[in-house]
Design an enzyme around this catalytic site. Sequence first.
Site, PDB file in Angstrom:
ATOM      1  N   PHE A   1       9.466   5.717  17.270  1.00 59.86           N
ATOM      2  CA  PHE A   1       8.123   6.135  16.542  1.00 59.86           C
ATOM      3  C   PHE A   1       7.360   7.104  17.576  1.00 59.86           C
ATOM      4  O   PHE A   1       7.125   6.613  18.420  1.00 59.86           O
ATOM      5  CB  PHE A   1       7.501   5.070  15.969  1.00 59.86           C
ATOM      6  CG  PHE A   1       8.096   4.351  14.812  1.00 59.86           C
ATOM      7  CD1 PHE A   1       7.966   4.720  13.449  1.00 59.86           C
ATOM      8  CD2 PHE A   1       9.222   3.186  15.022  1.00 59.86           C
ATOM      9  CE1 PHE A   1       8.690   4.013  12.578  1.00 59.86           C
ATOM     10  CE2 PHE A   1       9.787   2.594  13.975  1.00 59.86           C
ATOM     11  CZ  PHE A   1       9.688   3.062  12.580  1.00 59.86           C
ATOM     12  N   ASP A   2       6.445   8.171  16.849  1.00 60.62           N
ATOM     13  CA  ASP A   2       5.561   8.606  17.690  1.00 60.62           C
ATOM     14  C   ASP A   2       4.265   7.794  17.398  1.00 60.62           C
ATOM     15  O   ASP A   2       4.392   6.912  16.570  1.00 60.62           O
ATOM     16  CB  ASP A   2       5.032  10.193  17.102  1.00 60.62           C
ATOM     17  CG  ASP A   2       4.109  10.669  17.890  1.00 60.62           C
ATOM     18  OD1 ASP A   2       3.887  10.478  18.951  1.00 60.62           O
ATOM     19  OD2 ASP A   2       3.553  11.856  17.202  1.00 60.62           O
ATOM     20  N   LEU A   3       3.368   7.668  18.227  1.00 59.46           N
ATOM     21  CA  LEU A   3       2.311   6.780  17.823  1.00 59.46           C
ATOM     22  C   LEU A   3       1.186   7.595  17.047  1.00 59.46           C
ATOM     23  O   LEU A   3       0.850   7.184  16.087  1.00 59.46           O
ATOM     24  CB  LEU A   3       1.727   6.442  19.619  1.00 59.46           C
ATOM     25  CG  LEU A   3       0.563   5.654  19.291  1.00 59.46           C
ATOM     26  CD1 LEU A   3       0.849   4.027  18.705  1.00 59.46           C
ATOM     27  CD2 LEU A   3      -0.090   5.146  20.927  1.00 59.46           C
TER      28      LEU A   3
END
Length: 124
Positions: free
Chosen positions: A7-9
């Site tokens: 996941f990207d933040l």
Amino acid sequence: MYQYILFDLDGTLTDSKEGITKSAQYALRSFGIEEKNLDKLEPFIGPPLLDSFQEFCGMPPARAAFAVEQYRKRFSTVGLLENAVYDGIPELLEKLREHGYVLAVATSKPEVYTLRILEHFDLF
């Protein structure tokens, strides 16, 4: 079947617009640049900061490096918590863990800030 999920933040797990844009605004002020419209600073969300100050502000590398230092003065104390977890994310992450997926965060943000954000919002 996939076992790992990255996941990207910023913009995926959390809405970090306020903290990032206000920290960019703070950095620009150190150069006498006043940008009141935070929407215009959205390009700072995602890419590495050094690149952003060079590309979006036309700064040479040394000046951009100083801008990153100024940005981090504010971000490290205030900006990283001007952030909110998107609705449903905690439940999604929990369900994925329950189903045996290994979850990870891939971000250009320094690890120290990433970990503080994830801990603060109880996302890992």
